[in-house]
Motif scaffolding. Structure first.
Motif, PDB file in Angstrom:
ATOM      1  N   GLN A  45       0.855  -1.177   0.000  1.00  0.00           N
ATOM      2  CA  GLN A  45       0.000   0.000   0.000  1.00  0.00           C
ATOM      3  C   GLN A  45       0.892   1.228   0.000  1.00  0.00           C
ATOM      4  OE1 GLN A  45      -2.890  -0.099   3.153  1.00  0.00           O
ATOM      5  NE2 GLN A  45      -4.010  -1.797   2.269  1.00  0.00           N
ATOM      6  N   THR A  46       1.097   1.740  -1.195  1.00  0.00           N
ATOM      7  CA  THR A  46       1.977   2.890  -1.357  1.00  0.00           C
ATOM      8  C   THR A  46       1.168   4.085  -1.846  1.00  0.00           C
ATOM      9  OG1 THR A  46       2.532   2.078  -3.565  1.00  0.00           O
ATOM     10  CG2 THR A  46       4.049   1.545  -1.789  1.00  0.00           C
ATOM     11  N   PRO A  47       1.602   5.296  -1.499  1.00  0.00           N
ATOM     12  CA  PRO A  47       0.822   6.483  -1.836  1.00  0.00           C
ATOM     13  C   PRO A  47       0.853   6.813  -3.321  1.00  0.00           C
ATOM     14  CG  PRO A  47       2.891   7.105  -0.802  1.00  0.00           C
ATOM     15  CD  PRO A  47       2.803   5.619  -0.714  1.00  0.00           C
ATOM     16  N   MET A  48      -0.116   7.617  -3.735  1.00  0.00           N
ATOM     17  CA  MET A  48      -0.163   8.133  -5.094  1.00  0.00           C
ATOM     18  C   MET A  48       0.876   9.235  -5.255  1.00  0.00           C
ATOM     19  SD  MET A  48      -3.091  10.637  -6.683  1.00  0.00           S
ATOM     20  CE  MET A  48      -4.368   9.790  -5.784  1.00  0.00           C
ATOM     21  N   GLN A  49       1.599   9.217  -6.364  1.00  0.00           N
ATOM     22  CA  GLN A  49       2.578  10.256  -6.658  1.00  0.00           C
ATOM     23  C   GLN A  49       2.210  10.953  -7.961  1.00  0.00           C
ATOM     24  OE1 GLN A  49       6.267   7.867  -6.437  1.00  0.00           O
ATOM     25  NE2 GLN A  49       6.818   9.067  -4.640  1.00  0.00           N
ATOM     26  N   ILE A  50       2.350  12.276  -7.960  1.00  0.00           N
ATOM     27  CA  ILE A  50       2.021  13.089  -9.124  1.00  0.00           C
ATOM     28  C   ILE A  50       3.315  13.626  -9.720  1.00  0.00           C
ATOM     29  CG2 ILE A  50       0.579  14.958 -10.004  1.00  0.00           C
ATOM     30  CD1 ILE A  50      -1.050  12.909  -8.499  1.00  0.00           C
ATOM     31  N   GLY A  55       8.884  14.015 -15.610  1.00  0.00           N
ATOM     32  CA  GLY A  55       9.284  13.129 -14.527  1.00  0.00           C
ATOM     33  C   GLY A  55       9.649  13.766 -13.205  1.00  0.00           C
ATOM     34  N   GLU A  56       9.417  15.056 -13.024  1.00  0.00           N
ATOM     35  CA  GLU A  56       9.705  15.681 -11.723  1.00  0.00           C
ATOM     36  C   GLU A  56       8.514  15.500 -10.786  1.00  0.00           C
ATOM     37  OE1 GLU A  56      11.774  19.203 -11.196  1.00  0.00           O
ATOM     38  OE2 GLU A  56      12.699  19.255 -13.180  1.00  0.00           O
ATOM     39  N   LEU A  57       8.808  15.155  -9.522  1.00  0.00           N
ATOM     40  CA  LEU A  57       7.761  14.891  -8.552  1.00  0.00           C
ATOM     41  C   LEU A  57       7.089  16.184  -8.131  1.00  0.00           C
ATOM     42  CD1 LEU A  57       6.297  12.797  -6.800  1.00  0.00           C
ATOM     43  CD2 LEU A  57       8.047  13.156  -5.050  1.00  0.00           C
ATOM     44  N   ILE A  58       5.758  16.216  -8.241  1.00  0.00           N
ATOM     45  CA  ILE A  58       4.974  17.388  -7.896  1.00  0.00           C
ATOM     46  C   ILE A  58       4.337  17.248  -6.520  1.00  0.00           C
ATOM     47  CG2 ILE A  58       2.900  18.702  -8.503  1.00  0.00           C
ATOM     48  CD1 ILE A  58       3.492  18.114 -11.422  1.00  0.00           C
ATOM     49  N   SER A  59       3.802  16.068  -6.234  1.00  0.00           N
ATOM     50  CA  SER A  59       3.129  15.889  -4.941  1.00  0.00           C
ATOM     51  C   SER A  59       2.926  14.405  -4.682  1.00  0.00           C
ATOM     52  CB  SER A  59       1.776  16.616  -4.936  1.00  0.00           C
ATOM     53  OG  SER A  59       1.226  16.631  -3.623  1.00  0.00           O
ATOM     54  N   GLN A  60       2.504  14.119  -3.453  1.00  0.00           N
ATOM     55  CA  GLN A  60       2.216  12.751  -3.035  1.00  0.00           C
ATOM     56  C   GLN A  60       0.965  12.773  -2.168  1.00  0.00           C
ATOM     57  OE1 GLN A  60       5.412   9.878  -1.953  1.00  0.00           O
ATOM     58  NE2 GLN A  60       4.549   9.997   0.097  1.00  0.00           N
ATOM     59  N   THR A 282      -3.683   4.075  -1.987  1.00  0.00           N
ATOM     60  CA  THR A 282      -2.873   2.973  -1.465  1.00  0.00           C
ATOM     61  C   THR A 282      -2.241   2.096  -2.539  1.00  0.00           C
ATOM     62  OG1 THR A 282      -4.812   1.506  -1.330  1.00  0.00           O
ATOM     63  CG2 THR A 282      -4.292   2.842   0.616  1.00  0.00           C
ATOM     64  N   SER A 283      -2.558   2.316  -3.804  1.00  0.00           N
ATOM     65  CA  SER A 283      -2.109   1.407  -4.855  1.00  0.00           C
ATOM     66  C   SER A 283      -0.803   1.821  -5.508  1.00  0.00           C
ATOM     67  CB  SER A 283      -3.203   1.273  -5.929  1.00  0.00           C
ATOM     68  OG  SER A 283      -4.377   0.731  -5.365  1.00  0.00           O
ATOM     69  N   GLY A 284      -0.200   2.902  -5.043  1.00  0.00           N
ATOM     70  CA  GLY A 284       1.085   3.316  -5.582  1.00  0.00           C
ATOM     71  C   GLY A 284       1.029   3.832  -7.003  1.00  0.00           C
ATOM     72  N   TYR A 285      -0.101   4.446  -7.362  1.00  0.00           N
ATOM     73  CA  TYR A 285      -0.221   4.964  -8.720  1.00  0.00           C
ATOM     74  C   TYR A 285       0.765   6.103  -8.949  1.00  0.00           C
ATOM     75  CZ  TYR A 285      -4.579   2.365  -9.303  1.00  0.00           C
ATOM     76  OH  TYR A 285      -5.512   1.369  -9.408  1.00  0.00           O
ATOM     77  N   LYS A 286       1.348   6.106 -10.121  1.00  0.00           N
ATOM     78  CA  LYS A 286       2.190   7.217 -10.569  1.00  0.00           C
ATOM     79  C   LYS A 286       1.412   7.955 -11.648  1.00  0.00           C
ATOM     80  CE  LYS A 286       6.749   5.313  -9.449  1.00  0.00           C
ATOM     81  NZ  LYS A 286       6.230   4.317  -8.524  1.00  0.00           N
ATOM     82  N   VAL A 287       1.040   9.191 -11.319  1.00  0.00           N
ATOM     83  CA  VAL A 287       0.188   9.981 -12.203  1.00  0.00           C
ATOM     84  C   VAL A 287       1.072  10.984 -12.950  1.00  0.00           C
ATOM     85  CG1 VAL A 287      -1.833  11.483 -12.334  1.00  0.00           C
ATOM     86  CG2 VAL A 287      -1.687   9.735 -10.544  1.00  0.00           C
ATOM     87  N   TYR A 288       1.123  10.875 -14.249  1.00  0.00           N
ATOM     88  CA  TYR A 288       1.946  11.770 -15.070  1.00  0.00           C
ATOM     89  C   TYR A 288       1.061  12.833 -15.706  1.00  0.00           C
ATOM     90  CZ  TYR A 288       5.819   8.586 -14.409  1.00  0.00           C
ATOM     91  OH  TYR A 288       6.815   7.825 -13.842  1.00  0.00           O
ATOM     92  N   THR A 289       1.363  14.078 -15.384  1.00  0.00           N
ATOM     93  CA  THR A 289       0.571  15.188 -15.895  1.00  0.00           C
ATOM     94  C   THR A 289       1.158  15.701 -17.209  1.00  0.00           C
ATOM     95  OG1 THR A 289       1.852  16.876 -14.715  1.00  0.00           O
ATOM     96  CG2 THR A 289       0.013  15.855 -13.528  1.00  0.00           C
ATOM     97  N   THR A 290       0.461  16.647 -17.803  1.00  0.00           N
ATOM     98  CA  THR A 290       0.891  17.224 -19.078  1.00  0.00           C
ATOM     99  C   THR A 290       1.784  18.443 -18.897  1.00  0.00           C
ATOM    100  OG1 THR A 290      -1.147  18.526 -19.110  1.00  0.00           O
ATOM    101  CG2 THR A 290      -1.171  16.417 -20.278  1.00  0.00           C
ATOM    102  N   VAL A 291       1.926  18.952 -17.679  1.00  0.00           N
ATOM    103  CA  VAL A 291       2.742  20.147 -17.472  1.00  0.00           C
ATOM    104  C   VAL A 291       4.218  19.788 -17.562  1.00  0.00           C
ATOM    105  CG1 VAL A 291       0.991  21.166 -15.960  1.00  0.00           C
ATOM    106  CG2 VAL A 291       2.918  19.950 -14.957  1.00  0.00           C
ATOM    107  N   THR A 292       5.007  20.712 -18.015  1.00  0.00           N
ATOM    108  CA  THR A 292       6.453  20.518 -18.053  1.00  0.00           C
ATOM    109  C   THR A 292       7.095  21.387 -16.975  1.00  0.00           C
ATOM    110  OG1 THR A 292       6.796  22.269 -19.692  1.00  0.00           O
ATOM    111  CG2 THR A 292       6.397  20.045 -20.514  1.00  0.00           C
TER     112      THR A 292
END
Length: 922
Positions: A45-50, A55-60, A282-292
């Protein structure tokens, strides 16, 4: 001898009976024991990461912090510390340690605590399958499960499960997360002393952690190190060094490398919408946005710079608070009868730091206490105890704020700004110094070449000296949003000055009156009806009697001057209000409202009166920029989106955006060729009386973009789909040309001369940009929207309190009339779109256009360029400054030549009889 033999027999009998009892108990409990087969395929159970698109981390997001690691990624010193402390015979027993269990049982018999009997395997059984209730039956279940786990998994697999599962305090689970929470580092980068602290946490993570209880954590660390020494894992020298090391832990958040909280919240909401709250968190999703990252940082810098510039030219609102409140009151209100002036006690560092602990800090703003006031400087102490000198150049801007329309006189000395004990906000400027010499205090981004050369010179010792300037927390709000006209991808977005200050996303939620930002859409409807860029419209006052209300409606230009007959291109470039009203009348109010819905504007958002032509509609900045993107992409309505894809914790794509692309038959430039599209309204602009429903006209898609994809799907490919074609390519081209003149248009050949309202954009030195200013009545909202071929950007500024106006300013004589860096004059007078909203647009585009080649919007085949007479809009044979080249649809190009004797007649001089429902508000 007999008694010894009987004793041995008794012991054997007891053991046999005990074994039989355990076997019978196992048979009875076997069906109640949970299956441990799931341990072979644990899903952490890992947090969602944005993340940004690059590829730069924005939030969790998620209550539990976990960074799963393999056993090979676990540092050996940490493993040694854990085994020495928790289970030194881990690799020798079968899941239950008979020696440890016997010691614990004997301790219970004699009433002494001889240590716990739980092995690491038993703890895995408890952590995954059981509760922490203190009962014998739970302990027996734990033993049975531990033995079964040992039969299924290797020792390394068990240890890996334990080290990733264990709770370690401050919502960290597993040692990967604990290293980040306590030390802000990867686990492999810690020291022996830090490993020992972490290894001591499983016993009591809430009371032994080094943040909440540093003293107890140090004592527990000593125990861990002593056991490591006794077990031979470390030497005496290593023990002494680690045992004497200070406790260095402090709470660290997730390592955010890109600040984009409004984008993160949008992506977070989208993920929750797709998968539900529990699964998303909890599913460890990695969410990739369109912003650079580059564009997001550029937008952040541009917005913050502009908001502070606006805020400071309107004056200084004073200290946040004071730790010498009685003294401050005497200075500001004067002495009461019989009261003597207080001589304030000097402010000491400890007092200042204690006072600042209760003051909110913000990114780029640091609270500080004024500890000394000199003639034209002051000394301040920050929350970390750092003392800094505030020089006159960094405080002299602070003339008093009276109201949004008025400022007080510029200060002459520091005492006009500060009093001892004032708590103020500062912003940082850093300069590097050596032991021998230092560069002059200045912002790093404006340092001279000589200063930078001095900074880079090698020296024996170097120290960073921090310089600060006076600042304040702005009250005005602002937003910037940039999208790709090709597919609607959001490239940068800020919903406000600071997410910590306000989480309200003004880019997507704030419906504000758009002012003259509406005019390109009004003019587009007129072009659609048959007007050209060369058509003359009478720029003359309108006086309209409304019998129903008994008043005369008089829309006015701003500034209030009138040019008489004026070409459509020039009218838009100069933002002529009365021309926009006349064009609306020619199209018709109902037809105009229907036409504007093509750009995604809801009918309910469009007022049913002629004030619509002047921007009384309330729209969000995202709606506005989407509309402007249609002019940049050839007339397509794209759908803004911020989540490009979502991956699970194994890298499988579980969601893929399916944007609509601005393309005709050939969409190969954007990737896979799409299937044949469903019918679209290619001739929609031929009937201006019928609104185009973009929902009905949307092209078919093979995959629902809002339907999550399963990780085991054979194909996660989403076919491309075409965006709705809402206006003709010719219309979009002509409107982009008209908005080009907003920036580059000018004519000084006749009096009075003029230039486009967005002329400040020429500083970009790009001839492929176009845009439109916008200001509402009483300057409550200011806008600038503009675009290049590949990027559309809207900037807005205003107050969240709709009653407040952006106001006006006078010249601050303490500051230069002309900015030495930009060459622009100090902003004075009334605030409006070009002054208040265009500067951040320019700053952002200066960065964004670096990666975009100069690209002009392609001229459609049906568009011709003809030289016309500026005054009449007719053909001419002259080539002097009274003429210009103009674009026309081939079928609507002028055919008559201007003559010397010709007198241009005014058109639309007659007033319509249609009444207005409400008074013009602009």
């Amino acid at each position: 001898m007999f008694s010894i033999k009987r004793l041995i027999q008794l012991i054997i009998s007891i053991c046999l009976l005990g074994t039989l009892a355990l076997f019978i108990l196992y048979i009875n409990l076997k069906d109640e024991l949970p299956s441990v087969e799931s341990l072979k395929n644990v899903e952490w159970q890992t947090p969602m990461q944005i993340f940004s698109a690059d590829g730069e981390l924005i939030s969790q997001f998620g209550a539990s912090k976990r960074i799963p690691l393999t056993i090979d990624e676990m540092p050996q010193q940490l493993v040694d510390a854990l085994l020495a402390t928790e289970d030194d015979r881990f690799y020798l027993h079968f899941g239950v340690d008979p020696i440890g269990l016997g010691r614990a049982v004997w301790g219970q018999i004699i009433g002494q605590n001889k240590g716990g009997a739980s092995t690491i395997t038993m703890q895995v059984a408890r952590n995954f399958f059981l509760t922490r209730e203190q009962t014998y039956i739970r302990k027996i279940r734990e033993i049975f499960l531990a033995i079964h786990i040992e039969s299924l998994l290797t020792k390394d697999e068990i240890l890996e499960l334990y080290m990733n599962k264990i709770e370690l305090g401050h919502r960290s689970f597993g040692y990967g997360a604990a290293a980040q929470i306590y030390y802000g580092k990867d686990l492999s980068d810690l020291t022996l002393a830090q490993y020992a602290v972490l290894a001591g946490l499983p016993k009591a993570p809430s009371t032994l952690n080094p943040i909440s209880s540093p003293k107890r954590a140090k004592e527990r660390r000593s125990v861990v190190l002593q056991r490591m020494l006794s077990s031979g894992y470390i030497t005496q020298a290593e023990y002494e060094e680690a045992n004497s090391a200070p406790i260095t832990a402090k709470r660290h958040g997730v390592e955010i490398s890109l600040s984009a909280p409004y984008v993160a919240e949008m992506a977070h909401q989208k993920t929750v919408e797709l998968f539900g709250t529990e699964q998303a968190y909890t599913s460890g999703y990695k969410v990739y946005t369109t912003v650079t990252a580059k564009l997001q940082r550029a937008a952040q810098d541009a917005l913050v710079k502009n908001v502070h510039a606006y805020d400071q030219r309107h004056g200084y609102r004073g200290a946040v608070a004071s730790i010498r409140s009685d003294y401050k009151r005497q200075l500001t209100e004067g002495l009461a009868d019989g009261e003597e002036l207080i001589t304030p006690e000097p402010v000491i560092v400890e007092e200042a730091v204690a006072a600042l602990a209760n003051i909110e800090d913000y990114p780029l703003l640091y609270p500080a206490v004024i500890t000394d006031v000199q003639e034209q400087s002051a000394t301040a102490i920050l929350a970390d105890g750092y003392s800094t000198q505030l020089l006159w150049d960094d405080i002299k801007w602070a003339r008093p704020f009276i109201n949004d329309q008025r400022q007080g006189p510029p200060p002459k000395k520091a005492a006009d700004i500060f009093a001892l004990g004032d708590i103020v906000y500062l912003s940082e400027k850093a300069s590097k110094v050596t032991t021998d010499e230092a560069i002059e205090e200045t912002d790093a981004d404006v340092a001279s070449e000589e200063e930078l050369a001095l900074v880079d010179e090698p020296a024996a010792e170097e120290t960073i000296v921090k310089y600060y300037r006076l600042n304040q927390l702005p009250e005005v709000s602002s937003t910037i949003v940039a999208i790709s006209p090709d597919d609607g991808a959001i490239k940068a977005l800020l919903g406000g000055y600071n997410f910590k200050q306000s989480q309200f996303n003004r880019a997507t939620q704030a419906k504000r009156q758009v002012g003259s930002n509406i005019k390109p859409f009004i003019y587009s409807a007129a072009i659609n009806k048959g007007f050209t860029l060369g058509t003359l419209v009478n720029d003359a006052p309108i006086n309209k009697w409304d019998r129903s209300s008994g008043f005369v409606w008089r829309p006015k230009n701003s500034p209030e001057n009138y040019a008489g007959p004026i070409r459509v291109r020039d009218a838009l470039a100069q933002s002529k209000n009365v021309v926009a009203v006349r064009l609306l009348r020619e199209v018709g109010l109902d037809n105009m409202i229907n036409y504007l819905t093509r750009f995604g504007f809801e009918k309910s958002e469009l007022p049913r009166n002629e004030s619509l032509a002047l921007g009384s509609a309330s729209l969000t900045p995202l709606q506005v920029v989407t509309g402007f993107a249609s002019f940049a992409n050839g007339g397509y309505l794209v759908e803004p989106y911020v989540v490009e894809r979502i991956e699970d914790n194994e890298g499988n794509i579980v969601y893929q955006a399916a944007p609509s692309y601005a393309c005709d038959q050939d969409c190969s430039a954007f990737g896979e060729q799409i299937p044949e599209e469903s019918e679209i309204a290619e001739n929609a602009e031929q009937d201006e009386s019928t609104a185009v429903d973009s929902t009905e006209l949307a092209a078919d898609s093979k995959i629902d973009p809002d339907q999550p994809l399963m990780a085991d799907d054979e194909q996660v490919f989403t076919p491309l789909k075409r965006a709705t074609h809402i206006i003709s390519e010719e219309n979009a081209f002509l409107m982009s040309q008209a908005m080009y003149s907003v920036i580059w248009g000018a004519d000084w050949s006749a009096s009075p001369g003029w230039q486009g309202t967005g002329f400040r954009g020429r500083v970009l030195k790009r001839h492929d940009i176009a845009g439109k200013t916008g200001t509402t009545n009483e300057s409550k909202d200011a806008w600038f929207s503009g675009f290049s071929r590949r990027l559309a950007v809207t900037s807005w500024i205003g107050f969240d309190d709709h009653a407040r106006k952006l106001g006006s300013t006078t010249l601050n004589t303490n500051l230069p009339k002309k900015d030495p860096d930009t060459g622009l004059n100090q902003i004075t007078g009334s605030e409006f779109g070009a002054k208040s909203a265009q500067p951040p647009w320019i700053d952002f585009m200066a960065v964004a256009l670096q990666d975009l080649d100069e690209e002009y919007i392609e001229q459609p085949a049906d568009i011709v360029s003809i030289r016309i007479d500026k005054a009449s809009g007719k053909l001419t044979r002259k080539t002097d400054r009274s003429t210009r080249w103009e674009y026309f649809r081939a079928e609507s190009a002028p055919t008559d030549y201007v003559t010397v004797e010709e007198v241009t007649r005014d058109i639309f001089n007659e007033e319509d009889e249609d009444s207005l429902e409400e008074e013009e508000i602009f």
